[in-house]
Each structure stands twice: as structure tokens, then as C-alpha cells.
Design a protein around this motif. Sequence first.
Motif, PDB file in Angstrom:
ATOM      1  N   UNK A 120       0.733  -1.137   0.079  1.00  0.00           N
ATOM      2  CA  UNK A 120       0.061   0.022  -0.033  1.00  0.00           C
ATOM      3  C   UNK A 120       0.691   1.167  -0.102  1.00  0.00           C
ATOM      4  N   UNK A 121       1.985   1.160   0.665  1.00  0.00           N
ATOM      5  CA  UNK A 121       2.907   2.352   0.759  1.00  0.00           C
ATOM      6  C   UNK A 121       3.589   2.631  -0.701  1.00  0.00           C
ATOM      7  N   UNK A 122       3.869   1.708  -1.335  1.00  0.00           N
ATOM      8  CA  UNK A 122       4.691   1.916  -2.648  1.00  0.00           C
ATOM      9  C   UNK A 122       3.783   1.753  -3.908  1.00  0.00           C
ATOM     10  N   UNK A 123       2.406   1.552  -3.450  1.00  0.00           N
ATOM     11  CA  UNK A 123       1.581   1.529  -4.815  1.00  0.00           C
ATOM     12  C   UNK A 123       1.293   3.016  -5.473  1.00  0.00           C
ATOM     13  N   UNK A 124       1.479   3.028  -6.679  1.00  0.00           N
ATOM     14  CA  UNK A 124       1.492   4.542  -7.400  1.00  0.00           C
ATOM     15  C   UNK A 124       0.237   4.964  -7.397  1.00  0.00           C
ATOM     16  N   UNK A 125       0.135   6.258  -7.204  1.00  0.00           N
ATOM     17  CA  UNK A 125      -1.275   7.010  -7.136  1.00  0.00           C
ATOM     18  C   UNK A 125      -1.832   7.141  -8.554  1.00  0.00           C
ATOM     19  N   UNK A 126      -3.081   7.188  -8.775  1.00  0.00           N
ATOM     20  CA  UNK A 126      -3.564   7.247 -10.235  1.00  0.00           C
ATOM     21  C   UNK A 126      -3.703   9.010 -10.434  1.00  0.00           C
ATOM     22  N   UNK A 127      -3.234   9.514 -11.374  1.00  0.00           N
ATOM     23  CA  UNK A 127      -3.105  10.877 -11.863  1.00  0.00           C
ATOM     24  C   UNK A 127      -2.190  11.607 -10.805  1.00  0.00           C
TER      25      UNK A 127
END
Length: 145
Positions: A120-127
Motif C-alpha cells: 500500500x505504501x509503494x502503490x503508485x497513485x492514479x493521476x
Amino acid sequence: MIRDSDKQRPHERLEVWRDAMALVESIYRVTASFPDTERLGLSMQLRRAAVSVPSNIAEGSARRSRPEYLRFLAMARGSLAELSTQYEIARRLGYLTENDTDTDLLDRTFARLNALIRSLGSSPRVGSQTPALHESQISNPESHA
């Protein structure tokens, strides 16, 4: 009650939550044999710390943002560390015998919780912009009230 098509809440599908629940059951069983003098002492502390782990995982998964989810997962990890320490104290005091099953379950829960936090900490954010507070950053947003 909010459930998806599998008739499970989102946190109930998490292996780490299932392990944490098994840990609660195990802790309740082993503390039942503690001396009466420990009923309100170490026994209660072990139980509270154990219950806190899956509770925080569940609460975090119901939050509407990734930072909130991560904060509750960090609290679950803290409770798990507390539980591990209290378990070792109980073992050293002779209230518990070495139990590989409990030790393995503690280790597995730590590993899975750390893996979830990392993912969860390394998941890229959308946009490129930070999403509005009402937008969920975790999967299955319809699970949130």
C-alpha cells in the motif's frame, strides 16, 4: 451490513486478517490456563493486544483513504509487537511452554502485515494530483460506509 458478492467483508478476504483472528483464538486458549493471579494482569494484556491486531486491520480496510488505512495497519503492527513481547514474558515466567504453532503464526502475521503495508505504501497513485478526501485509495470502495 456491507458485504460484497462473495458474502464477505473486504477485510475478511485478507490472509493477514485471518491469521490475526487465528492468533486471537490461540491466545485466548493459552491464557485460559494462566494462574488466577494473572487474570487481570498479563492474561488480559495478551488478549487485548491480540484482539487489537485484527480489529485495526478491519477498521483500516474500511477507511476511505490509503493514509488512514496505513495508519491503522501501523497500529495493528504495534499491537502485534506488543503481543509478541508479552508472549515472551509469559513464556519466561513459565506460564507458557514453547509453542511452535503460536510462534509460526506470530511470524507469519508479522510478515503478511509488513507485506500489506509495503504494497500500500509503494502503490503508485492514479493521476498526478492528490485525490479528494472522499475518494477511496484502496480496493473495493463500495465496502465503505
